[in-house]
Scaffold this motif. Structure first.
Motif, PDB file in Angstrom:
ATOM      1  N   SER A 145       0.829  -1.212   0.000  1.00  0.00           N
ATOM      2  CA  SER A 145       0.000   0.000   0.000  1.00  0.00           C
ATOM      3  C   SER A 145       0.864   1.261   0.000  1.00  0.00           C
ATOM      4  O   SER A 145       0.418   2.327  -0.432  1.00  0.00           O
ATOM      5  CB  SER A 145      -0.927   0.008   1.221  1.00  0.00           C
ATOM      6  N   ARG A 146       2.093   1.139   0.463  1.00  0.00           N
ATOM      7  CA  ARG A 146       3.031   2.270   0.483  1.00  0.00           C
ATOM      8  C   ARG A 146       3.922   2.315  -0.765  1.00  0.00           C
ATOM      9  O   ARG A 146       4.637   3.292  -0.979  1.00  0.00           O
ATOM     10  CB  ARG A 146       3.922   2.170   1.717  1.00  0.00           C
ATOM     11  N   ASN A 147       3.901   1.269  -1.558  1.00  0.00           N
ATOM     12  CA  ASN A 147       4.784   1.164  -2.715  1.00  0.00           C
ATOM     13  C   ASN A 147       4.477   2.285  -3.711  1.00  0.00           C
ATOM     14  O   ASN A 147       3.317   2.465  -4.106  1.00  0.00           O
ATOM     15  CB  ASN A 147       4.604  -0.206  -3.375  1.00  0.00           C
ATOM     16  N   PRO A 148       5.502   3.033  -4.138  1.00  0.00           N
ATOM     17  CA  PRO A 148       5.252   4.154  -5.055  1.00  0.00           C
ATOM     18  C   PRO A 148       4.789   3.741  -6.448  1.00  0.00           C
ATOM     19  O   PRO A 148       4.432   4.599  -7.248  1.00  0.00           O
ATOM     20  CB  PRO A 148       6.598   4.882  -5.111  1.00  0.00           C
ATOM     21  N   ASN A 149       4.771   2.469  -6.739  1.00  0.00           N
ATOM     22  CA  ASN A 149       4.256   1.991  -8.025  1.00  0.00           C
ATOM     23  C   ASN A 149       2.758   1.711  -7.994  1.00  0.00           C
ATOM     24  O   ASN A 149       2.163   1.414  -9.023  1.00  0.00           O
ATOM     25  CB  ASN A 149       4.991   0.710  -8.444  1.00  0.00           C
ATOM     26  N   LEU A 150       2.164   1.806  -6.817  1.00  0.00           N
ATOM     27  CA  LEU A 150       0.737   1.531  -6.682  1.00  0.00           C
ATOM     28  C   LEU A 150      -0.091   2.603  -7.395  1.00  0.00           C
ATOM     29  O   LEU A 150       0.217   3.788  -7.305  1.00  0.00           O
ATOM     30  CB  LEU A 150       0.356   1.482  -5.195  1.00  0.00           C
ATOM     31  N   THR A 151      -1.131   2.169  -8.085  1.00  0.00           N
ATOM     32  CA  THR A 151      -2.027   3.104  -8.768  1.00  0.00           C
ATOM     33  C   THR A 151      -3.477   2.790  -8.395  1.00  0.00           C
ATOM     34  O   THR A 151      -3.781   1.697  -7.908  1.00  0.00           O
ATOM     35  CB  THR A 151      -1.897   2.997 -10.303  1.00  0.00           C
ATOM     36  N   LEU A 152      -4.337   3.740  -8.666  1.00  0.00           N
ATOM     37  CA  LEU A 152      -5.763   3.539  -8.445  1.00  0.00           C
ATOM     38  C   LEU A 152      -6.272   2.358  -9.272  1.00  0.00           C
ATOM     39  O   LEU A 152      -7.097   1.572  -8.802  1.00  0.00           O
ATOM     40  CB  LEU A 152      -6.532   4.815  -8.795  1.00  0.00           C
ATOM     41  N   ASP A 153      -5.779   2.214 -10.490  1.00  0.00           N
ATOM     42  CA  ASP A 153      -6.209   1.097 -11.337  1.00  0.00           C
ATOM     43  C   ASP A 153      -5.909  -0.252 -10.687  1.00  0.00           C
ATOM     44  O   ASP A 153      -6.725  -1.174 -10.764  1.00  0.00           O
ATOM     45  CB  ASP A 153      -5.538   1.175 -12.717  1.00  0.00           C
ATOM     46  N   ILE A 154      -4.769  -0.371 -10.054  1.00  0.00           N
ATOM     47  CA  ILE A 154      -4.414  -1.622  -9.375  1.00  0.00           C
ATOM     48  C   ILE A 154      -5.369  -1.873  -8.212  1.00  0.00           C
ATOM     49  O   ILE A 154      -5.851  -2.990  -8.016  1.00  0.00           O
ATOM     50  CB  ILE A 154      -2.951  -1.571  -8.867  1.00  0.00           C
ATOM     51  N   ILE A 155      -5.652  -0.847  -7.438  1.00  0.00           N
ATOM     52  CA  ILE A 155      -6.564  -0.987  -6.299  1.00  0.00           C
ATOM     53  C   ILE A 155      -7.940  -1.438  -6.772  1.00  0.00           C
ATOM     54  O   ILE A 155      -8.553  -2.330  -6.184  1.00  0.00           O
ATOM     55  CB  ILE A 155      -6.656   0.333  -5.506  1.00  0.00           C
ATOM     56  N   LYS A 156      -8.407  -0.849  -7.850  1.00  0.00           N
ATOM     57  CA  LYS A 156      -9.718  -1.232  -8.395  1.00  0.00           C
ATOM     58  C   LYS A 156      -9.704  -2.646  -8.972  1.00  0.00           C
ATOM     59  O   LYS A 156     -10.688  -3.370  -8.858  1.00  0.00           O
ATOM     60  CB  LYS A 156     -10.134  -0.249  -9.489  1.00  0.00           C
ATOM     61  N   LYS A 157      -8.589  -3.014  -9.579  1.00  0.00           N
ATOM     62  CA  LYS A 157      -8.480  -4.339 -10.201  1.00  0.00           C
ATOM     63  C   LYS A 157      -8.461  -5.450  -9.149  1.00  0.00           C
ATOM     64  O   LYS A 157      -8.906  -6.564  -9.408  1.00  0.00           O
ATOM     65  CB  LYS A 157      -7.209  -4.401 -11.049  1.00  0.00           C
ATOM     66  N   TYR A 158      -7.936  -5.127  -7.949  1.00  0.00           N
ATOM     67  CA  TYR A 158      -7.813  -6.127  -6.884  1.00  0.00           C
ATOM     68  C   TYR A 158      -8.533  -5.638  -5.628  1.00  0.00           C
ATOM     69  O   TYR A 158      -7.914  -5.362  -4.602  1.00  0.00           O
ATOM     70  CB  TYR A 158      -6.335  -6.405  -6.584  1.00  0.00           C
ATOM     71  N   PRO A 159      -9.852  -5.550  -5.667  1.00  0.00           N
ATOM     72  CA  PRO A 159     -10.598  -5.019  -4.527  1.00  0.00           C
ATOM     73  C   PRO A 159     -10.584  -5.934  -3.294  1.00  0.00           C
ATOM     74  O   PRO A 159     -10.849  -5.473  -2.188  1.00  0.00           O
ATOM     75  CB  PRO A 159     -12.017  -4.869  -5.072  1.00  0.00           C
ATOM     76  N   ASN A 160     -10.255  -7.204  -3.473  1.00  0.00           N
ATOM     77  CA  ASN A 160     -10.264  -8.139  -2.341  1.00  0.00           C
ATOM     78  C   ASN A 160      -8.947  -8.168  -1.564  1.00  0.00           C
ATOM     79  O   ASN A 160      -8.833  -8.871  -0.567  1.00  0.00           O
ATOM     80  CB  ASN A 160     -10.631  -9.549  -2.813  1.00  0.00           C
ATOM     81  N   ILE A 161      -7.974  -7.418  -2.038  1.00  0.00           N
ATOM     82  CA  ILE A 161      -6.703  -7.317  -1.306  1.00  0.00           C
ATOM     83  C   ILE A 161      -6.952  -6.512  -0.033  1.00  0.00           C
ATOM     84  O   ILE A 161      -7.742  -5.568  -0.023  1.00  0.00           O
ATOM     85  CB  ILE A 161      -5.627  -6.622  -2.190  1.00  0.00           C
ATOM     86  N   LYS A 162      -6.271  -6.851   1.017  1.00  0.00           N
ATOM     87  CA  LYS A 162      -6.410  -6.108   2.283  1.00  0.00           C
ATOM     88  C   LYS A 162      -5.527  -4.871   2.248  1.00  0.00           C
ATOM     89  O   LYS A 162      -4.492  -4.787   2.923  1.00  0.00           O
ATOM     90  CB  LYS A 162      -6.056  -7.006   3.463  1.00  0.00           C
ATOM     91  N   TRP A 163      -5.936  -3.903   1.444  1.00  0.00           N
ATOM     92  CA  TRP A 163      -5.190  -2.650   1.326  1.00  0.00           C
ATOM     93  C   TRP A 163      -5.206  -1.913   2.666  1.00  0.00           C
ATOM     94  O   TRP A 163      -6.205  -1.919   3.366  1.00  0.00           O
ATOM     95  CB  TRP A 163      -5.820  -1.746   0.259  1.00  0.00           C
ATOM     96  N   ASN A 164      -4.101  -1.266   2.985  1.00  0.00           N
ATOM     97  CA  ASN A 164      -4.059  -0.408   4.164  1.00  0.00           C
ATOM     98  C   ASN A 164      -4.444   0.987   3.666  1.00  0.00           C
ATOM     99  O   ASN A 164      -3.629   1.672   3.041  1.00  0.00           O
ATOM    100  CB  ASN A 164      -2.669  -0.407   4.797  1.00  0.00           C
ATOM    101  N   ILE A 165      -5.669   1.378   3.905  1.00  0.00           N
ATOM    102  CA  ILE A 165      -6.209   2.611   3.321  1.00  0.00           C
ATOM    103  C   ILE A 165      -5.456   3.838   3.814  1.00  0.00           C
ATOM    104  O   ILE A 165      -5.242   4.794   3.061  1.00  0.00           O
ATOM    105  CB  ILE A 165      -7.726   2.713   3.582  1.00  0.00           C
ATOM    106  N   TYR A 166      -5.009   3.833   5.065  1.00  0.00           N
ATOM    107  CA  TYR A 166      -4.186   4.939   5.565  1.00  0.00           C
ATOM    108  C   TYR A 166      -2.963   5.119   4.671  1.00  0.00           C
ATOM    109  O   TYR A 166      -2.668   6.225   4.219  1.00  0.00           O
ATOM    110  CB  TYR A 166      -3.764   4.660   7.022  1.00  0.00           C
ATOM    111  N   CYS A 167      -2.256   4.022   4.388  1.00  0.00           N
ATOM    112  CA  CYS A 167      -1.050   4.100   3.554  1.00  0.00           C
ATOM    113  C   CYS A 167      -1.378   4.411   2.099  1.00  0.00           C
ATOM    114  O   CYS A 167      -0.626   5.107   1.424  1.00  0.00           O
ATOM    115  CB  CYS A 167      -0.256   2.800   3.655  1.00  0.00           C
TER     116      CYS A 167
END
Length: 192
Positions: free
Chosen positions: A51-73
């Protein structure tokens, strides 16, 4: 699924996946791409780190909604834009603490949300326009973090001496030059 590593770090991790890696640090390393992570989900990725990785994008978050993303990060991630923040608010709960640290905030966004955003985090955010501190002087700013904000100029401090600046923190602020400090000491001895 076959994956071709994109750099040396990826090659090493894939060659030695059972090493005692610090998966938190590895997961947020900019050399670890989202392709590497999502093509190798069997590895022990740390989702706070991802969730802190600088390569993360909104598209990735949307593509993998079941991942336990840390929303704060996620909200704090410098690769997440203001547009992304607005869109994420429709999907996930709003984390005003994480948003306060996002370097992509605009003055307009801050003003629209000044009563919601965490001033503790915003006080250390380089995106902060210091005119907002004056404009919203009745708000509970964190003066130590403001005093250490790299965007702070000593002229702001000297023009607002009545504020609760942290004079112990200001000399270590990377935005304040030694010349500024020397000139201030010679002029009015405020830093001693």
């Amino acid at each position: 699924m076959s994956y071709n590593p994109e750099n040396e770090l990826q090659k090493i991790v894939l060659k030695y996946p059972n090493q005692k890696w610090d998966w938190f640090s590895l997961s947020q390393n900019p050399n670890i791409t989202m392709n590497m992570i999502f093509n190798n989900l069997e590895l022990s990725w740390n989702w706070i780190g991802v969730s802190r990785n600088p390569n993360l994008t909104l598209d990735i978050i949307k593509k993998y909604p079941n991942i336990k993303w840390n929303i704060y990060c996620v909200y704090k991630n410098p690769n997440i834009t203001l547009y992304d923040i607005l869109e994420l608010q429709e999907i996930y709960y709003i984390n005003w603490i994480g948003i306060a640290y996002n370097p992509n905030l605009t003055t307009s966004f801050i003003e629209q949300n000044i009563n919601k955003i965490c001033l503790f985090g915003l006080s250390s955010n380089e995106a902060l326009d210091f005119s907002l501190v004056d404009k919203y002087a009745d708000h509970n700013w964190h003066w130590i973090f403001l005093s250490n904000n790299p965007n702070l100029k000593l002229s702001v401090v000297l023009n607002n001496p009545e504020k609760n600046w942290s004079w112990r923190t200001i000399p270590s602020n990377s935005g304040v030059s030694m010349n500024d400090i020397r000139d201030t000491l010679e002029t009015n001895n405020k830093l001693v």
